[in-house]
Design a protein around this motif. Structure first.
Motif, short mmCIF file in Angstrom:
data_model
loop_
_atom_site.label_atom_id
_atom_site.label_comp_id
_atom_site.label_asym_id
_atom_site.label_seq_id
_atom_site.Cartn_x
_atom_site.Cartn_y
_atom_site.Cartn_z
N LEU A 1 0.16 -22.55 99.88
CA LEU A 1 -0.54 -22.21 98.64
C LEU A 1 -0.49 -20.70 98.48
N VAL A 2 -0.09 -20.28 97.33
CA VAL A 2 -0.01 -18.85 97.06
C VAL A 2 -1.00 -18.54 95.96
N ALA A 3 -1.89 -17.64 96.24
CA ALA A 3 -2.85 -17.21 95.23
C ALA A 3 -2.35 -15.93 94.59
N LEU A 4 -2.33 -15.91 93.31
CA LEU A 4 -1.94 -14.71 92.60
C LEU A 4 -3.20 -13.95 92.20
N LEU A 5 -3.30 -12.76 92.68
CA LEU A 5 -4.45 -11.93 92.34
C LEU A 5 -4.03 -10.93 91.29
N PRO A 6 -4.89 -10.66 90.34
CA PRO A 6 -4.51 -9.66 89.34
C PRO A 6 -4.34 -8.30 90.01
N LEU A 7 -3.32 -7.60 89.58
CA LEU A 7 -3.08 -6.27 90.12
C LEU A 7 -3.99 -5.28 89.43
N ALA A 8 -4.71 -4.57 90.19
CA ALA A 8 -5.59 -3.54 89.63
C ALA A 8 -4.84 -2.21 89.66
N CYS A 9 -5.05 -1.46 88.63
CA CYS A 9 -4.44 -0.13 88.61
C CYS A 9 -5.18 0.76 89.59
N ALA A 10 -4.42 1.39 90.41
CA ALA A 10 -5.03 2.30 91.38
C ALA A 10 -5.55 3.53 90.65
N PRO A 11 -6.69 4.04 91.05
CA PRO A 11 -7.19 5.26 90.40
C PRO A 11 -6.22 6.41 90.65
N SER A 12 -6.16 7.30 89.69
CA SER A 12 -5.26 8.43 89.88
C SER A 12 -5.76 9.29 91.03
N PRO A 13 -4.84 9.87 91.76
CA PRO A 13 -5.24 10.67 92.91
C PRO A 13 -5.99 11.92 92.46
N PRO A 14 -6.83 12.46 93.31
CA PRO A 14 -7.55 13.67 92.95
C PRO A 14 -6.56 14.83 92.82
N PRO A 15 -6.96 15.87 92.09
CA PRO A 15 -6.04 17.01 91.98
C PRO A 15 -5.77 17.58 93.36
N PRO A 16 -4.60 18.15 93.54
CA PRO A 16 -4.27 18.70 94.85
C PRO A 16 -5.22 19.86 95.18
N PRO A 17 -5.41 20.10 96.45
CA PRO A 17 -6.26 21.24 96.82
C PRO A 17 -5.56 22.53 96.41
N LEU A 18 -6.34 23.59 96.36
CA LEU A 18 -5.75 24.88 96.03
C LEU A 18 -4.67 25.22 97.03
N ALA A 19 -3.62 25.82 96.53
CA ALA A 19 -2.57 26.29 97.43
C ALA A 19 -3.17 27.34 98.35
N PRO A 20 -2.66 27.45 99.56
CA PRO A 20 -3.20 28.45 100.48
C PRO A 20 -3.17 29.84 99.84
N GLY A 21 -4.26 30.54 100.00
CA GLY A 21 -4.34 31.90 99.48
C GLY A 21 -4.89 32.00 98.07
N PHE A 22 -5.03 30.88 97.35
CA PHE A 22 -5.58 30.91 96.00
C PHE A 22 -7.10 30.82 96.05
N VAL A 23 -7.75 31.51 95.13
CA VAL A 23 -9.19 31.39 94.93
C VAL A 23 -9.39 30.90 93.50
N ALA A 24 -10.46 30.15 93.30
CA ALA A 24 -10.71 29.56 91.98
C ALA A 24 -11.63 30.45 91.16
N ALA A 25 -11.36 30.49 89.86
CA ALA A 25 -12.23 31.18 88.91
C ALA A 25 -12.59 30.17 87.82
N SER A 26 -13.88 30.00 87.57
CA SER A 26 -14.30 29.02 86.58
C SER A 26 -14.83 29.67 85.30
N SER A 27 -14.80 31.01 85.24
CA SER A 27 -15.27 31.70 84.04
C SER A 27 -14.48 32.99 83.85
N GLU A 28 -14.55 33.52 82.63
CA GLU A 28 -13.90 34.80 82.35
C GLU A 28 -14.46 35.89 83.26
N ALA A 29 -15.77 35.91 83.43
CA ALA A 29 -16.41 36.92 84.26
C ALA A 29 -15.91 36.83 85.70
#
Length: 140
Positions: A3-31
């Motif tokens: 007996l073969v059960a067919l299960l609906p295929l669920a879409c995998a969630p998209s992967p998280p954004p990659p981590p910052l490249a080494p040496g990069f710092v994040a800025a979230s504002s103009e200041a």
């Protein structure tokens, strides 16, 4: 008998954004972007800054760098936007400062002088890579 059960295929969630490249710092504002560049110039240290995808930085004046350093500003995905709001150029470079812009949208840079995007006076190299420049102008 098998007996073969067919299960609906669920879409995998998209992967998280990659981590910052080494040496990069994040800025979230103009200041924060301005502060990171100013701190790097003061300490004579190169800096690589990551701007979040889809971030919209409204500039009230040019971002300045007057030291012999390398500044990289990058984004990913749909890219961040640096907007001069039709009032200012985006960057002013002098003193050997080199600038690399990658994965950004550069818009509405205006200057009564000689640059709507990057004014390089005695600066090092300027690279604009995989970026869109639109609606920028200078009167010179």
């Amino acid at each position: 008998l098998f007996l073969v059960a067919l299960l609906p295929l669920a879409c995998a969630p998209s992967p998280p954004p990659p981590p910052l490249a080494p040496g990069f710092v994040a800025a979230s504002s103009e200041a924060e972007l301005r502060s990171l560049i100013a701190e790097a110039a003061t300490s004579q240290a190169d800096v690589a800054i990551y701007l979040p995808s889809r971030a919209d930085f409204k500039l009230g004046s040019q971002i300045s760098c007057g030291s012999d350093i390398n500044v990289a500003v990058a984004s990913s995905g749909e890219g961040a936007t640096l907007d001069g709001q039709e009032q200012t150029g985006l960057f002013y470079l002098s003193g050997g400062c080199s600038l690399t812009l990658r994965g950004l949208t550069l818009v509405n840079g205006r200057s009564a002088g000689s640059s709507g995007v990057v004014y390089a006076n005695g600066a090092g190299d300027v690279e604009i890579i995989d970026s869109e420049v639109r609606d920028c102008s200078a009167d010179y």
